[in-house]
Design a protein around this motif. Structure first.
Motif, short mmCIF file in Angstrom:
data_model
loop_
_atom_site.label_atom_id
_atom_site.label_comp_id
_atom_site.label_asym_id
_atom_site.label_seq_id
_atom_site.Cartn_x
_atom_site.Cartn_y
_atom_site.Cartn_z
N ALA A 1 0.82 -1.22 0.00
CA ALA A 1 0.00 0.00 0.00
C ALA A 1 0.85 1.26 0.00
O ALA A 1 0.39 2.32 -0.45
N PHE A 2 2.08 1.17 0.48
CA PHE A 2 2.94 2.35 0.55
C PHE A 2 3.60 2.68 -0.79
O PHE A 2 4.05 3.81 -0.99
N ILE A 3 3.65 1.73 -1.71
CA ILE A 3 4.38 1.94 -2.97
C ILE A 3 3.87 3.15 -3.75
O ILE A 3 4.68 3.96 -4.24
N PRO A 4 2.55 3.35 -3.94
CA PRO A 4 2.10 4.55 -4.67
C PRO A 4 2.55 5.85 -4.01
O PRO A 4 2.97 6.78 -4.70
N GLU A 5 2.46 5.93 -2.67
CA GLU A 5 2.93 7.13 -1.97
C GLU A 5 4.43 7.31 -2.15
O GLU A 5 4.91 8.44 -2.34
N PHE A 6 5.17 6.21 -2.12
CA PHE A 6 6.63 6.28 -2.31
C PHE A 6 6.97 6.82 -3.69
O PHE A 6 7.83 7.69 -3.84
N LEU A 7 6.28 6.32 -4.71
CA LEU A 7 6.54 6.79 -6.08
C LEU A 7 6.18 8.27 -6.22
O LEU A 7 6.90 9.03 -6.90
#
Length: 227
Positions: free
Chosen positions: A116-122
């Motif tokens: 779930a954190f991947i989109p925010e990280f990108l």
């Protein structure tokens, strides 16, 4: 104390109170574990994930947006990002809450936290790269960029471990309890009237959330069902 409110209102109230806890946790963690003025460990997402896993994507999104208020002020309004670009912090955390709620029940909690954190990280990478190349190249150095990205994944790994552990029990109540333990441990190092008042607020909010969670699990009495 049993509050006579609807199920939806109860969930929104739990979400907002958890968001307040997340902001207080974010304040304490960034104050005590800081790499430099604009780079600090922020564990406010603890509340985002707890709500998302427990209540679902809509409430996870709402919790993420509320949890982002303190980071927005610290790193946006008063920080290097500014009030406009700083809005991406609210967007990113809200995205994480929505994705976490969507993934909840489909994969293990530790995978929920990471995926779930991947989109925010990108989004963070794109924003910081843009600031580095075009907007504020003197303020966002390559070293600072690396520290921020590394620090974020350390936070996520910590949260993934903790939430995977608490998922084996009552997630909301246990998550809140661990939050309190973490905060109390940090308070040992910082004694002040302001911190004491904050702790009292945390205790009050925690008791309210736990009461609301327990109410949600108590089925209506037969008399109420026959009405």
């Amino acid at each position: 104390m049993r509050l006579n409110i609807s199920d939806k209102s109860r969930k929104i109230l739990i979400t907002l109170l958890a968001g307040v806890l997340g902001n207080l946790l974010g304040f304490l963690s960034t104050s005590l574990v800081s790499l430099q003025p604009q780079i600090a460990f922020d564990l406010s997402h603890f509340a985002t994930y707890a709500v998302a896993i427990y209540l679902g994507p809509f409430y996870g999104l709402l919790a993420g947006a509320v949890v982002a208020l303190y980071p927005y002020v610290k790193f946006g309004v008063l920080g290097v990002m500014g009030p406009v670009l700083g809005l991406s912090l609210i967007l990113g955390k809200a995205m994480t809450g929505w994705f976490a709620g969507t993934l909840s029940g489909r994969v293990r909690p530790y995978l929920v936290v990471v995926i779930a954190f991947i989109p925010e990280f990108l989004l963070t990478v794109i924003l910081l790269k843009s600031m580095q190349c075009w907007l504020q190249p003197a303020l966002v150095t390559s070293v600072m960029l690396s520290q921020i990205l590394y620090k974020e994944w350390v936070e996520i790994l910590i949260l993934s471990f903790v939430l995977e552990t608490v998922a084996r029990r009552e997630i909301m109540e246990t998550a809140i309890l661990l939050t309190e333990i973490f905060i109390v441990a940090m308070l040992i190092r910082h004694e002040s009237t302001q911190i004491l008042l904050m702790l009292l607020s945390l205790v009050f909010i925690t008791l309210t959330i736990i009461d609301l969670v327990k109410q949600e699990k108590i089925p209506d009495s037969p008399a109420e069902n026959n009405k």
